[in-house]
Design an enzyme around this catalytic site. Structure first.
Site, PDB file in Angstrom:
ATOM      1  N   LYS A 273       0.761  -1.133   0.078  1.00 56.10           N
ATOM      2  CA  LYS A 273      -0.111   0.011   0.047  1.00 56.10           C
ATOM      3  C   LYS A 273       0.978   1.240   0.019  1.00 56.10           C
ATOM      4  O   LYS A 273       0.420   2.278  -0.885  1.00 56.10           O
ATOM      5  CB  LYS A 273      -0.974  -0.053   1.169  1.00 56.10           C
ATOM      6  CG  LYS A 273      -1.993  -1.189   1.365  1.00 56.10           C
ATOM      7  CD  LYS A 273      -2.904  -1.190   2.355  1.00 56.10           C
ATOM      8  CE  LYS A 273      -2.528  -1.452   3.624  1.00 56.10           C
ATOM      9  NZ  LYS A 273      -1.841  -2.660   4.072  1.00 56.10           N
ATOM     10  N   THR A 274       2.003   1.207   0.844  1.00 58.23           N
ATOM     11  CA  THR A 274       2.907   2.326   0.986  1.00 58.23           C
ATOM     12  C   THR A 274       3.656   2.685  -0.524  1.00 58.23           C
ATOM     13  O   THR A 274       3.807   3.814  -0.928  1.00 58.23           O
ATOM     14  CB  THR A 274       3.735   2.190   2.399  1.00 58.23           C
ATOM     15  OG1 THR A 274       3.208   1.942   3.128  1.00 58.23           O
ATOM     16  CG2 THR A 274       4.725   3.563   2.513  1.00 58.23           C
TER      17      THR A 274
ATOM     18  N   ASP B 244      -1.362   6.313   6.529  1.00 57.43           N
ATOM     19  CA  ASP B 244      -1.098   4.905   6.799  1.00 57.43           C
ATOM     20  C   ASP B 244      -2.301   4.883   7.914  1.00 57.43           C
ATOM     21  O   ASP B 244      -2.388   5.761   8.926  1.00 57.43           O
ATOM     22  CB  ASP B 244       0.020   4.652   7.100  1.00 57.43           C
ATOM     23  CG  ASP B 244       0.150   3.214   6.730  1.00 57.43           C
ATOM     24  OD1 ASP B 244      -0.628   2.506   6.285  1.00 57.43           O
ATOM     25  OD2 ASP B 244       1.258   2.605   7.131  1.00 57.43           O
TER      26      ASP B 244
ATOM     27  N   THR C 221      -6.069  -1.509   7.164  1.00 55.39           N
ATOM     28  CA  THR C 221      -5.975  -3.043   7.098  1.00 55.39           C
ATOM     29  C   THR C 221      -7.429  -3.285   7.428  1.00 55.39           C
ATOM     30  O   THR C 221      -7.999  -4.354   7.658  1.00 55.39           O
ATOM     31  CB  THR C 221      -5.178  -3.609   8.405  1.00 55.39           C
ATOM     32  OG1 THR C 221      -5.360  -2.726   9.558  1.00 55.39           O
ATOM     33  CG2 THR C 221      -3.784  -3.367   7.957  1.00 55.39           C
TER      34      THR C 221
ATOM     35  N   ARG D 207       6.813  -7.980   1.544  1.00 55.21           N
ATOM     36  CA  ARG D 207       7.709  -7.607   2.727  1.00 55.21           C
ATOM     37  C   ARG D 207       8.310  -8.450   3.073  1.00 55.21           C
ATOM     38  O   ARG D 207       9.533  -8.452   3.753  1.00 55.21           O
ATOM     39  CB  ARG D 207       6.646  -6.615   3.502  1.00 55.21           C
ATOM     40  CG  ARG D 207       7.492  -6.208   4.744  1.00 55.21           C
ATOM     41  CD  ARG D 207       6.733  -5.528   5.722  1.00 55.21           C
ATOM     42  NE  ARG D 207       6.136  -4.244   5.291  1.00 55.21           N
ATOM     43  CZ  ARG D 207       5.205  -3.565   5.732  1.00 55.21           C
ATOM     44  NH1 ARG D 207       4.302  -4.296   6.763  1.00 55.21           N
ATOM     45  NH2 ARG D 207       4.873  -2.262   5.342  1.00 55.21           N
TER      46      ARG D 207
END
Ligand code: ADE
Length: 347
Positions: free
Chosen positions: A77-78, A122, A171, A230
Site C-alpha cells: 500500500k505504501t 497509513d 487494514t 515485505r
C-alpha cells in the site's frame, strides 16, 4: 521513523510479521521498493486502474482522485502511494492515523502541500474523529475551515488549499466511517501475491542485493513468504547471511530451508504465532467455533494483532474458517499440524 512502526514485535511473529518493523526502514530494504509501475510486480488490476487514472488526470491537468487502499500489512500500500507520487511528478508526505493527534497536525500538513502532491495517511482508520472532520472539506473542496472563538462569538474562515491527492491505507476498512469512505474516488483491496509473482520479486530483490539465487531457491523463498513481498525481502536478508556463512554464498533450496528452520518458519511459511493460533482453536476449543476474544485471551496477544496480521493469511490458505459463531480450524490445518483428522470428525 514513521509512527506506525512496531518497535516491539511479538517474539513469535518476528520477521514473519506483515506489520512494519524497524528493519523495513533500513536503507537496504527501502532500496528494494519499486519506484514506478514498470518495476512493480503483481496486483495487475490495481496497477491498470491507477495507470489509467493517472494518465487521464495528467491529460486534464488535474490531480488524480483520492485513493483508498485496503489489505493486510506488507502487500504494497505504501509502495503504491510512492509510485503514484513519482508517476504524477509530485512530492509525497507520509503520516499515519495515530500520529495525527490534533486537527492542527493535519492542517499543518495540508497547508504545505503543493498542486499535485500526495498526502499518504497509513492506518487511516485510527485517525481521531475530530481530525477526520477537517479532512472532509479538504478532500471535497480543497479547503480547510478555521474556527475562531467559541459559542456565540465563533467565526470561521475558509483557507484554500492546493489541489492534492489523499492516499489512505487501512487494514480494516470496516472501521472507516461512511462519510470518509465515500470521499475516496478510487477504492481497491490488495490481495496476497501468488507464488509466481513472489518468485519474480525474490529474483529482483536478490539481483539488487547482488546475491546469487537459483531457481529452486527463489521458489522456496516465495513459498515461505506468506504471500507477502515485505516478508520475501526480510527473509532474503536472513538467507543471504546464512548462505554467506554456512555455504558458498549462493541461495539454494537447501540454504533457504536451513536458514528458515532457524527462524521458526515452516514449509508453508507459518510462524510460531500462526501455529499457536490454530493449535489453540484445536486443543482448547475443540476445533471451534470460538470467538477471537477468547483466542486472544488464551494466547495473551492483542486481538488487533491477531485480526490484522495473523488471521488474514490463515483464512487465505483455508486453515481457519470464519463463521457467524466464531473461528474454526479446517481439516487442512489439522493435517498440517499433525493431528488426526479422524479424531476431529468423530468428536
Ligand atoms: N518489492 C516489494 N514489493 C514489490 C513489488 N510488488 N514488485 C517488485 N518489487 C517489490
Amino acid at each position: 521513523m514513521p509512527d506506525d512502526i512496531i518497535t516491539q514485535s511479538s517474539d513469535d511473529q518476528g520477521i514473519l510479521s506483515g506489520s512494519c518493523l524497524p528493519i523495513d526502514q533500513e536503507p537496504e530494504i527501502l532500496s528494494l521498493r519499486p519506484e514506478n509501475f514498470s518495476d512493480y510486480i503483481g496486483q495487475s488490476e490495481i496497477v491498470e486502474t491507477l495507470k489509467i487514472a493517472i494518465q487521464a488526470a495528467q491529460q486534464r491537468k488535474e490531480p488524480i482522485d483520492h485513493v483508498l487502499f485496503h489489505g493486510p500489512p506488507g502487500l504494497g500500500k505504501t509502495t503504491l502511494a510512492h509510485i503514484i507520487a513519482n508517476e504524477m511528478g509530485g512530492k509525497i508526505t507520509v503520516t499515519s492515523g495515530p500520529a495525527l493527534d490534533k486537527g492542527g497536525d493535519l492542517i499543518g500538513l495540508l497547508t504545505h502541500l503543493e498542486e499535485g502532491d500526495i498526502l499518504f495517511v497509513d492506518e487511516i482508520h485510527r485517525m481521531p474523529k475530530a481530525v477526520e472532520e477537517f479532512l472532509y472539506p479538504a478532500m471535497e473542496d480543497f479547503a480547510v475551515d478555521f474556527v475562531f472563538d467559541k459559542g456565540f462569538h465563533a467565526r470561521s474562515h475558509r483557507y484554500k488549499l492546493n489541489r492534492f491527492t489523499l492516499v489512505g491505507a487501512t487494514t480494516r476498512v470496516g472501521l472507516l466511517s461512511a462519510p470518509l469512505r465515500d470521499r475516496f474516488g478510487i477504492f481497491r483491496s490488495l490481495d496476497f501475491y501468488n507464488e509466481q509473482d513472489l518468485v519474480i520479486i525474490s529474483r529482483r530483490s536478490a539481483a539488487l542485493l547482488e546475491v546469487k539465487i537459483d531457481d529452486k531457491g527463489a521458489w522456496e523463498l516465495a513459498k515461505r513468504s506468506r504471500g507477502t513481498p515485505r516478508i520475501v525481502n526480510r527473509l532474503l536478508k536472513r538467507v543471504r547471511d546464512y548462505a554467506q556463512v554456512k555455504a558458498d554464498g549462493v541461495i539454494t533450496k537447501e540454504t533457504v530451508n536451513a536458514a528458515l528452520s532457524l527462524e521458526g518458519v515452516d514449509e508453508k511459511g507459518l510462524t510460531n504465532l500462526d501455529r499457536r493460533f490454530v493449535k489453540t482453536i484445536i486443543e482448547f476449543y475443540n476445533g471451534g467455533p470460538v470467538g477471537i476474544e477468547a483466542i486472544a485471551a488464551t494466547l495473551q496477544e492483542e486481538t488487533d494483532t491477531l485480526v490484522d496480521v495473523v488471521e488474514p493469511y490463515l483464512l487465505k490458505i483455508g486453515f481457519i474458517i470464519r463463521t457467524s459463531s466464531g473461528r474454526k480450524a479446517s481439516e487442512a490445518a489439522y493435517r498440517h499440524l499433525g493431528y488426526s483428522v479422524q479424531k476431529k470428525l468423530f468428536q
